[in-house]
Design an enzyme around this catalytic site. Sequence first.
Site, mmCIF file in Angstrom:
data_model
loop_
_atom_site.group_PDB
_atom_site.id
_atom_site.type_symbol
_atom_site.label_atom_id
_atom_site.label_comp_id
_atom_site.label_asym_id
_atom_site.label_seq_id
_atom_site.Cartn_x
_atom_site.Cartn_y
_atom_site.Cartn_z
ATOM 1 C CG ASP A 51 35.043 76.282 68.466
ATOM 2 O OD1 ASP A 51 34.416 76.947 68.982
ATOM 3 O OD2 ASP A 51 34.337 76.184 66.978
ATOM 4 C CD GLU A 58 21.460 76.886 67.594
ATOM 5 O OE1 GLU A 58 22.816 76.365 67.802
ATOM 6 O OE2 GLU A 58 20.705 76.004 66.675
#
Length: 307
Positions: free
Chosen positions: A195, A282
Amino acid sequence: MPKRRDIVAIVLIVLPWMLLISVWHQSNVTSVLAAQKADTSNGRSDSRALKESSSLQNRDIVHVLRTEYVYSRPPPWSEILPTLHIITPTYTRPVQKAELTRLANTLLHVSNLHWIVVEDSQRRTTLVSHFLQETGLNYTHLNVLTPLNYKAKGDVRNPRVPRGTLQRNLALRWLRETFSVNYSQPGVVYFADDDNTYSLQLFEEMRSTKKVSVWPVAFVGGLRYESPKVSGQGKVYGWKTVFDPHRPFAIDMAGFAVNLGLILSKPQAYFKLRGVKGGYQESSLLKELVTLSELEPKASNCTKVTD
């Protein structure tokens, strides 16, 4: 019997009318013939113009077809460029094919690219399988289903498990099972969600990654862009972000790439599934790979937004 004088009078009356009708008829016939001649002449001219127009259109059509053919497949493979392994988690939704198409149209312009698409599904779907076959890209198609207890309930997402965790981890495992630690071909691993929109320059920037490279990312975290803070000596020392800037690596998934050799040499490095707060996904991977000072700022020391 009519008198001779009456007959002469009748003839004198009728004769002029007959002459007038004869002249009018001859004039109409002449006009029709002239019109037919003009139509014939114009028809020849129109036919010649139509042929010339058709010839021009045919040349234009050939040109368009050639242009479409040139840009319908990725660039030739290079023996000297590192391979970019692009990992994309995806899931079934109304806009899935549209967003995959947008990403594929970008990747088609990138040399030496290997696209690893991982579905959040019990099996590989026909839609994604056919789509990947038609792209002409070099790809690997995988699937793993996220357990129901980690999925969103209604419109509420579980903040403990960011979407795509299991899918990214499966791709990392596939790389480690496919390539040995001593694999000699240079490569770079990048996590590209379907996306997002990506600059072509970004892919060329990341090719030279030695360990972990970083750069700014636009329209994320409530800012126009988030970015690593870089010193005058070219070292990352912090983060320009609003959301929890004290995270070990306060960076978006789209903001870093990892050398393939480092991924292969650190088998313990995965995105953590449990016990990780939202926004720390992350960091859970990167802290197993590098320290803050080892990060390699790209995009002119993180002064340009390339994503």
